[in-house]
Design an enzyme around this catalytic site. Structure first.
Site, PDB file in Angstrom:
ATOM      1  N   TRP A 115       0.688  -1.151   0.106  1.00 10.04           N
ATOM      2  CA  TRP A 115      -0.008   0.018   0.075  1.00 10.04           C
ATOM      3  C   TRP A 115       0.892   1.008  -0.074  1.00 10.04           C
ATOM      4  CZ3 TRP A 115      -2.184   2.734   4.944  1.00 10.04           C
ATOM      5  CH2 TRP A 115      -3.072   3.830   4.458  1.00 10.04           C
ATOM      6  N   ASP A 137      -1.602  -6.225   8.614  1.00 12.44           N
ATOM      7  CA  ASP A 137      -2.695  -5.357   8.252  1.00 12.44           C
ATOM      8  C   ASP A 137      -3.991  -5.599   7.691  1.00 12.44           C
ATOM      9  OD1 ASP A 137      -3.656  -3.080   7.571  1.00 12.44           O
ATOM     10  OD2 ASP A 137      -2.396  -2.187   6.171  1.00 12.44           O
ATOM     11  N   LYS A 177     -13.874   0.104   5.946  1.00 15.61           N
ATOM     12  CA  LYS A 177     -14.324  -0.418   4.688  1.00 15.61           C
ATOM     13  C   LYS A 177     -15.271  -1.401   5.025  1.00 15.61           C
ATOM     14  CE  LYS A 177     -10.260   0.870   3.317  1.00 15.61           C
ATOM     15  NZ  LYS A 177      -9.617   1.740   2.476  1.00 15.61           N
TER      16      LYS A 177
HETATM   17  C1  LMR Z   1      -6.419   3.190  -0.604  1.00 11.24           C
HETATM   18  O1  LMR Z   1      -5.467   2.264  -0.696  1.00 11.24           O
HETATM   19  O2  LMR Z   1      -7.012   3.565  -1.594  1.00 11.24           O
HETATM   20  C2  LMR Z   1      -7.522   3.357   0.537  1.00 11.24           C
HETATM   21  O3  LMR Z   1      -6.639   2.402   1.575  1.00 11.24           O
HETATM   22  C3  LMR Z   1      -7.551   4.466   1.009  1.00 11.24           C
HETATM   23  C4  LMR Z   1      -6.361   5.238   1.421  1.00 11.24           C
HETATM   24  O4  LMR Z   1      -6.250   5.875   2.334  1.00 11.24           O
HETATM   25  O5  LMR Z   1      -5.226   5.388   0.899  1.00 11.24           O
END
Ligand code: LMR
Length: 397
Positions: A130, A211, A246
């Protein structure tokens, strides 16, 4: 003193959302930020949340402070949601859960905690991970390294490379795993792969941080925590950061938690005092409203049934969209094989196109996705699927 400041570029995911909001095209599609959308493109407040909010509005007697560790009833309800009653009971006071301002707050709290436990720790993140994992956690002063994860050519987890790398990670380091619905690639570990990761952690002694931002949006509330529960049963130490953004649709309320397991209740008590002190130093205490909504839903059978039924509808919609998207692509002039999209889980998949192609999708077709080519499948609907497929065809032709 402010004259020396230089502007900082917006975060890629949030920056894209701002661009999308400015676009006046009637065909625009938001496949960027990870937010659930229904068929009409809305992100509605879940019905159980609305009902819980009405109850709280009517019955709440005080707005006085709670605590740096948040609400005790929220913390135990979340622990049971993640771990199930049996594992949670058997862990007893080896487990502590600390409410946090969203999953992001839980990750940041974990980073502060890891830094205090071992200031030399390296956090190993999947390649890719992420986009906000490293920015969020590095401010605690930790080092980062990556382990191989997603093979863009075969659209699957390169597990042999991953596990070989994990087997070299020493005690004192931390491996960050995605509990389910991997963000950004949607490719998850199989049950037997989770067993191998568990063995590697037991043998090498590294600490695992999971996570868990999408419980209930992959295969189901229980199925999505197979890995979490396996590791919680067998490892002496574990950190799980979970989010209610979510699966309860509580994005802006900032509801999350850090769950910690150590090998002894006394150590968990010490660790909790360290985490509570970090929370107090950073933000004093987490916001209450969303956590109160979650604990009320989880502790009230009727609300809980309503919530899990709506969550199932959301999950079924996403999984149905994955199948529909592959059908539409197969029926189009696109010759490439996109069948992997229907195997992947949660909101995200990579399209596997390059940055100029992504930019063309954004600028020429008003299809908004991040540069990595990650799409949020939930942003697709019956009304826009044809626009999406024809735009994709145009950029890859
Ligand atoms: C995403 O990956 O789009 C979500 O987890 C929202 C974010 O805050 O990045």
């Amino acid at each position: 003193m402010f004259n020396s400041l230089e502007p900082i570029k917006a975060d890629p995911i949030l920056g894209l959302l701002a661009l999308y909001r400015e676009d006046t095209s009637t065909q625009k599609m938001d496949l960027g930020i990870g937010i659930y959308k229904d068929e009409s493109g809305e992100t509605p407040v879940m019905s159980a949340v609305k009902r819980a909010e009405a109850i709280i509005l009517d019955s709440q007697k005080s707005k006085s402070y709670v605590a740096p560790t948040g609400s005790a009833s929220f913390n135990s309800a979340i622990a049971e949601l993640l771990l199930g009653k049996e594992i949670n009971d058997s862990l007893g006071r080896r487990r502590a859960t600390i409410q946090a301002p969203g999953g992001c707050g839980g990750l940041r709290l974990s980073a502060e905690f890891i830094k205090q436990a071992n200031s030399n720790a390296t956090i190993w993140v999947s390649d890719p991970t992420w986009a906000n994992h490293i920015p969020l956690m590095k401010n605690a002063g930790l080092k980062f390294a990556t382990y191989p994860y997603y093979d863009h050519a075969s659209h699957s987890v390169k597990f042999e490379e991953m596990i070989s790398c994990l087997r070299t990670i020493p005690e004192g380091d931390v491996v960050l795993l995605h509990g389910c619905c991997h963000n950004p690639c949607g490719a998850d570990l199989t049950q037997s792969q989770w067993h191998e990761v568990n063995e590697a952690a037991l043998t090498c002694g590294f600490t695992v941080l999971i996570d868990l931002a999408y419980q209930g949006l992959g295969d189901g509330l229980e199925e999505d925590v197979f890995g979490v529960r396996l590791l919680a049963k067998t490892l002496p130490e574990l950190i799980v950061v979970s989010s209610c953004s979510k699966n309860f649709g509580l994005y802006r309320e900032r509801v999350g938690a850090m769950t910690l397991i150590t090998d002894h209740p006394g150590k968990t008590e010490i660790a909790t005092s360290v985490i509570a002190a970090s929370a107090r130093a950073m933000y004093s205490m987490p916001p209450d409203h969303g956590a109160e909504v979650v604990q009320l839903i989880l502790n009230t059978p009727e609300l809980r049934n309503d919530w899990s039924a709506e969550l199932m509808e959301m999950r079924n919609r996403i999984n149905g969209l994955r199948i529909k998207l592959v059908e539409h692509i197969n029926a189009s002039d696109i010759n490439e094989d996109y069948s992997f999209i229907q195997e992947e889980k949660g909101m995200f998949s990579f399209l596997g196109i390059d940055v100029p192609q992504v930019q063309t999708l954004v600028k020429k077709h008003s299809v908004y996705l991040v540069d990595s080519s990650r799409i949020n499948v939930a942003g697709i609907s019956n009304a826009n699927i044809e626009h999406f497929v024809s735009s994709l065809n145009a950029v890859i032709a």
